[in-house]
Enzyme design. Sequence first.
Site, PDB file in Angstrom:
ATOM      1  N   ASP A 112     -12.512  -4.450  -5.606  1.00 16.15           N
ATOM      2  CA  ASP A 112     -13.430  -5.199  -4.725  1.00 16.15           C
ATOM      3  C   ASP A 112     -13.177  -4.889  -3.251  1.00 16.15           C
ATOM      4  O   ASP A 112     -13.795  -5.504  -2.378  1.00 16.15           O
ATOM      5  CB  ASP A 112     -13.309  -6.713  -4.989  1.00 16.15           C
ATOM      6  CG  ASP A 112     -11.878  -7.230  -4.764  1.00 16.15           C
ATOM      7  OD1 ASP A 112     -10.990  -6.427  -4.397  1.00 16.15           O
ATOM      8  OD2 ASP A 112     -11.650  -8.439  -4.943  1.00 16.15           O
ATOM      9  N   CYS A 145      11.218   9.050   4.587  1.00 17.49           N
ATOM     10  CA  CYS A 145       9.846   9.251   4.078  1.00 17.49           C
ATOM     11  C   CYS A 145       9.794  10.446   3.119  1.00 17.49           C
ATOM     12  O   CYS A 145       9.032  10.432   2.141  1.00 17.49           O
ATOM     13  CB  CYS A 145       8.869   9.441   5.232  1.00 17.49           C
ATOM     14  SG  CYS A 145       8.749   7.988   6.296  1.00 17.49           S
TER      15      CYS A 145
HETATM   16  C1  BEZ Z   1      12.484   8.246   8.222  1.00  9.23           C
HETATM   17  O1  BEZ Z   1      11.630   8.381   7.345  1.00  9.23           O
HETATM   18  O2  BEZ Z   1      13.635   8.622   8.041  1.00  9.23           O
HETATM   19  C2  BEZ Z   1      12.101   7.653   9.544  1.00  9.23           C
HETATM   20  C3  BEZ Z   1      11.064   6.764   9.610  1.00  9.23           C
HETATM   21  C4  BEZ Z   1      10.710   6.220  10.841  1.00  9.23           C
HETATM   22  C5  BEZ Z   1      11.390   6.566  11.992  1.00  9.23           C
HETATM   23  C6  BEZ Z   1      12.437   7.458  11.894  1.00  9.23           C
HETATM   24  C7  BEZ Z   1      12.797   8.004  10.674  1.00  9.23           C
END
Ligand code: BEZ
Length: 220
Positions: free
Chosen positions: A139, A45
């Site tokens: 919308d 992430c």
């Molecule tokens: C990650 O972003 O590396 C991650 C996402 C979900 C669970 C564990 C790690």
Amino acid sequence: MALQLGQTAPDFEADTTEGKIRFHEWIGNSWAVLFSHPKDFTPVCTTELGYMAKLQPEFAKRNTKVIGLSVDPTDRHAAWAKDIEETQGHHPNYPMIGDTDLKVSKLYGMLPYEAGETCEGRTAVDNLTVRTVFIIGPDKKVKLLFAYPMTTGRNFDEVLRVLDSLQLTAKHRVATPVNWHQGEDVIIAGAVSDDEAKTIYPNGWKAPKPYLRIVPQPRG
Ligand code: BEZ
């Protein structure tokens, strides 16, 4: 029940890194991309949030607002943002929802009702279904949704490509073929009869099959 294409994206009020928002009001007449994360300080992430910050001007060009969500408080998001800038070279330049009570995650079908009402004590793996992307139209209808596994970084260039297709096909009665990119040939929508198509495309079209009618991308 999971949210489906064409349904109205649920409205909500939430804390974000840029203050409290009411979602539909925040979208206004724009398009929106909502992308979600199970927990702050997760590695995949981290790369995604940085890349989305890099792409933000491209979304802005397409009259599209970007908003992130993570199942942690906004003050943790702010601390994470520093790491994102340091490691990815881009500071998140869009609001990030702090979904501490899991309200938005549950509303959008990313967590089950039984998940409870607090992020406390939950791990990233407990929340691993909170890795979705929604495109929402002006919308307020859901135009695209997808969920990614935790070990695969999302392809946000694909989100831009889909936006280009959605915005084109909202304006013109066409569809876009496999792997289409802006400027490439498109398909005349099935609902357009040949007689109608002759008035819209006086120069004709290529038709390898009667149901596959190909024309250059309409402009404007
Ligand atoms: C990650 O972003 O590396 C991650 C996402 C979900 C669970 C564990 C790690």
